[in-house]
Design a protein around this motif. Structure first.
Motif, short mmCIF file in Angstrom:
data_model
loop_
_atom_site.label_atom_id
_atom_site.label_comp_id
_atom_site.label_asym_id
_atom_site.label_seq_id
_atom_site.Cartn_x
_atom_site.Cartn_y
_atom_site.Cartn_z
N ILE A 254 0.39 19.00 7.68
CA ILE A 254 -0.86 18.73 6.98
C ILE A 254 -0.64 17.81 5.88
CG2 ILE A 254 -2.65 19.35 5.02
CD1 ILE A 254 -2.36 22.32 6.43
N ILE A 255 0.21 17.66 5.61
CA ILE A 255 0.41 16.41 5.23
C ILE A 255 0.93 15.05 5.95
CG2 ILE A 255 2.10 14.84 3.73
CD1 ILE A 255 3.38 18.18 2.31
N SER A 256 0.79 15.74 7.18
CA SER A 256 1.36 14.26 7.71
C SER A 256 -0.07 13.20 8.31
CB SER A 256 2.24 14.52 9.36
OG SER A 256 3.63 15.16 8.60
N ALA A 257 -0.90 14.69 8.57
CA ALA A 257 -2.69 14.56 8.96
C ALA A 257 -2.85 13.75 8.50
CB ALA A 257 -3.09 15.70 9.33
N LEU A 258 -2.64 13.76 6.89
CA LEU A 258 -3.50 13.07 5.60
C LEU A 258 -3.34 11.20 5.81
CD1 LEU A 258 -2.97 14.96 2.46
CD2 LEU A 258 -4.88 14.74 3.48
N GLY A 259 -4.17 10.63 5.44
CA GLY A 259 -4.48 9.94 5.63
C GLY A 259 -4.25 8.44 4.19
N VAL A 260 -4.04 7.39 3.94
CA VAL A 260 -3.73 7.46 2.63
C VAL A 260 -4.73 7.60 1.63
CG1 VAL A 260 -3.50 4.69 1.74
CG2 VAL A 260 -2.56 5.12 3.88
N GLY A 261 -4.57 7.82 0.72
CA GLY A 261 -5.11 8.23 -0.51
C GLY A 261 -5.41 9.73 0.14
N GLY A 262 -5.27 9.94 0.48
CA GLY A 262 -6.12 11.97 1.23
C GLY A 262 -5.65 12.83 -0.03
N HIS A 263 -6.72 13.83 0.01
CA HIS A 263 -6.78 14.68 -0.45
C HIS A 263 -6.52 15.91 0.41
CE1 HIS A 263 -7.52 15.88 -4.79
NE2 HIS A 263 -8.15 16.97 -3.82
N TRP A 264 -5.53 16.75 0.03
CA TRP A 264 -5.26 17.97 0.38
C TRP A 264 -5.80 19.20 -0.26
CZ3 TRP A 264 -0.26 20.39 1.33
CH2 TRP A 264 0.67 21.71 2.21
N VAL A 265 -7.09 20.30 0.07
CA VAL A 265 -7.21 21.73 -1.17
C VAL A 265 -6.65 22.28 -0.53
CG1 VAL A 265 -9.64 22.58 -2.19
CG2 VAL A 265 -9.66 20.22 -1.58
N ASP A 277 8.97 16.34 0.78
CA ASP A 277 7.28 16.93 1.49
C ASP A 277 6.03 15.71 -0.06
OD1 ASP A 277 6.95 18.49 3.72
OD2 ASP A 277 7.91 20.43 1.66
N CYS A 278 7.19 15.60 -1.28
CA CYS A 278 6.63 14.99 -1.78
C CYS A 278 6.44 13.51 -1.70
CB CYS A 278 7.53 15.65 -2.66
SG CYS A 278 7.00 16.87 -3.46
N ARG A 279 7.39 12.84 -1.12
CA ARG A 279 7.59 11.60 -0.82
C ARG A 279 7.17 11.20 0.23
NH1 ARG A 279 9.70 6.65 -3.01
NH2 ARG A 279 10.46 5.38 -1.34
N LEU A 280 6.38 12.04 1.01
CA LEU A 280 5.47 12.06 1.84
C LEU A 280 3.61 11.72 0.87
CD1 LEU A 280 5.23 11.03 5.11
CD2 LEU A 280 4.66 13.23 5.28
N LEU A 281 3.48 12.80 0.39
CA LEU A 281 2.84 12.30 -0.36
C LEU A 281 2.86 11.22 -0.92
CD1 LEU A 281 2.27 16.08 -1.40
CD2 LEU A 281 0.73 14.89 -0.29
N HIS A 282 3.96 10.74 -2.08
CA HIS A 282 3.91 9.77 -2.83
C HIS A 282 3.49 8.05 -1.97
CE1 HIS A 282 5.48 7.20 -5.93
NE2 HIS A 282 6.05 6.20 -4.73
N LEU A 283 3.81 8.37 -0.73
CA LEU A 283 3.93 7.11 0.21
C LEU A 283 2.39 6.89 0.57
CD1 LEU A 283 7.05 7.48 2.67
CD2 LEU A 283 7.29 5.96 0.87
N LYS A 284 1.56 8.03 0.77
CA LYS A 284 -0.09 7.79 1.02
C LYS A 284 -0.57 7.97 -0.45
CE LYS A 284 1.12 10.09 5.57
NZ LYS A 284 0.35 10.76 6.94
N SER A 285 0.18 8.12 -1.47
CA SER A 285 -0.88 8.54 -2.30
C SER A 285 -1.95 9.26 -2.55
CB SER A 285 -1.36 7.07 -2.74
OG SER A 285 -2.23 6.38 -4.10
N ALA A 286 -1.39 10.30 -1.22
CA ALA A 286 -1.94 11.67 -1.83
C ALA A 286 -1.78 12.48 -2.77
CB ALA A 286 -2.06 11.95 -0.34
#
Length: 354
Positions: A254-265, A277-286
């Motif tokens: 799910i995190i990998s499928a998010l784009g830059v600035g994406g939002h996961w509900v 996982d947190c690092r990947l979210l940080h890199l995408k600013s998600a």
């Protein structure tokens, strides 16, 4: 007058549901209205949530999504009159079950029901509509032109998300859990407007298809703007998982499928993220939001916004924009068995016609 209640005192065992006699006070107070219930929706009872908010009652009322007709109004009621048809969701601390013939409820939890919308339909789908609105509008701030990935789009909640996202001009991707649901999603068309498919791509996860490369292919490698799940796997597959669990997406996918600035509900209450996982979210600013639809009735901070959402849901259902899957109404004498099934399966819904 009888209602359905849950015996919460039974520990280390499945909840027990019982029919209990109940009475109403002689007079209504302030903003209360007395409603004759026509239909009541049954959703899984979150006993842990009730415990967390301090609800320690031995008998917890069951059945909170109600549709009915107002019989009487309190002295300070301004929004409704006798014989008005209404629909709403009882608050967490409601003293009575929605399966009672007649209930007392504060007017601020109700909205008018459109005349051509059936009580059974709205009672069965109101909660899923509220969850979809909360996920896409309140949390994800969905806008036209965005790409939305909805997990299990044929589920009652997923279907509402798919239709709501399509109505607001988003590109919708979704997953299917069986050949029947795949065919249903492929043929899904709006009832109003241009009759194009509501879903741009249906990913058949039941065949073992890897979701992530298909999502990235559909988005040109950029990822999606919004992901809405209905459950998630925290670990890799193991022998103890059920067939249903194996169809859930893994958190890293799910995190990998998010784009830059994406939002996961997410609706997963116990989500745990590892440092990668947190690092990947940080890199995408998600970002991530937790979907808890009970906050609307548990807090009155945004009561006006909540009522606006309920009103918009029933109006869109009446206009055919939101079309829930038909739900067979059950008689009252089957309520106990139906609720036991709903509680055991957690994702199933039932509606009782009174």
């Amino acid at each position: 007058m009888k209602g359905l209640y849950c015996k919460s005192a039974v520990s280390d065992a499945e909840p027990k549901f019982v029919i209990q006699e109940t009475t109403l006070p002689d007079a209504l107070i302030n903003h209360q209205v007395r409603v004759q219930v026509k239909a009541c929706g049954l959703s899984p009872l979150d006993l842990k949530l009730l415990s967390d908010v301090g609800d320690q009652r031995d008998l917890i009322p069951v059945g909170r999504e109600v549709a009915g007709v107002i019989l009487q109004v309190g002295p300070k009621v301004t929004s409704f009159h006798p014989e008005d048809e209404v629909v709403g969701i009882l608050p967490l601390d409601a003293p009575c079950s929605g399966l009672c013939d007649i209930i007392d409820i504060d007017e601020h939890y109700l909205v008018q029901k459109p005349e051509k919308l059936s009580s059974v339909c709205v009672a069965a789908a109101l909660r899923d509509g509220l969850c979809a609105y909360t996920a896409l509008h309140t949390h994800a701030r969905m806008a036209a032109g965005q790409t939305v990935l909805v997990m299990d789009g044929a589920s009652p909640f997923g279907l509402m998300c798919v239709q709501l996202a399509g109505y607001h001009g988003a590109k919708v991707l979704t997953t299917s859990h069986s050949p029947d649901t795949h065919a249903f999603l492929e043929q899904l068309r709006p009832s109003v407007g241009v009759q194009e498919p509501l879903v741009a791509r249906v990913i058949p996860v039941y065949t073992g298809s890897d979701m992530l490369p298909l999502v990235l292919e559909e988005t040109g490698g950029l990822g999606v703007d919004i992901v809405v799940d209905s459950g998630v796997r925290l670990q890799e597959e193991n022998d103890r998982e059920t067939d249903e669990d194996k169809l859930l997406p893994h958190k890293h996918d799910i995190i990998s499928a998010l784009g830059v600035g994406g939002h996961w509900v997410t609706s997963h209450q116990d989500l745990q993220l590892d440092p990668p996982d947190c690092r990947l979210l940080h890199l995408k600013s998600a970002s991530i939001s937790f979907l808890n639809p009970e906050v609307w009735t548990a807090s009155s901070a945004q009561q006006g916004r909540y009522l606006h959402i309920l009103k918009d849901i029933v109006e869109k259902m009446s206009a055919g924009v939101l079309r829930p899957q038909p739900q067979e109404a059950l008689p009252l004498y089957e309520a106990t068995v139906a609720m036991e099934t709903v509680q055991r399966r957690m994702k199933q819904k039932a509606v009782i016609q009174l």
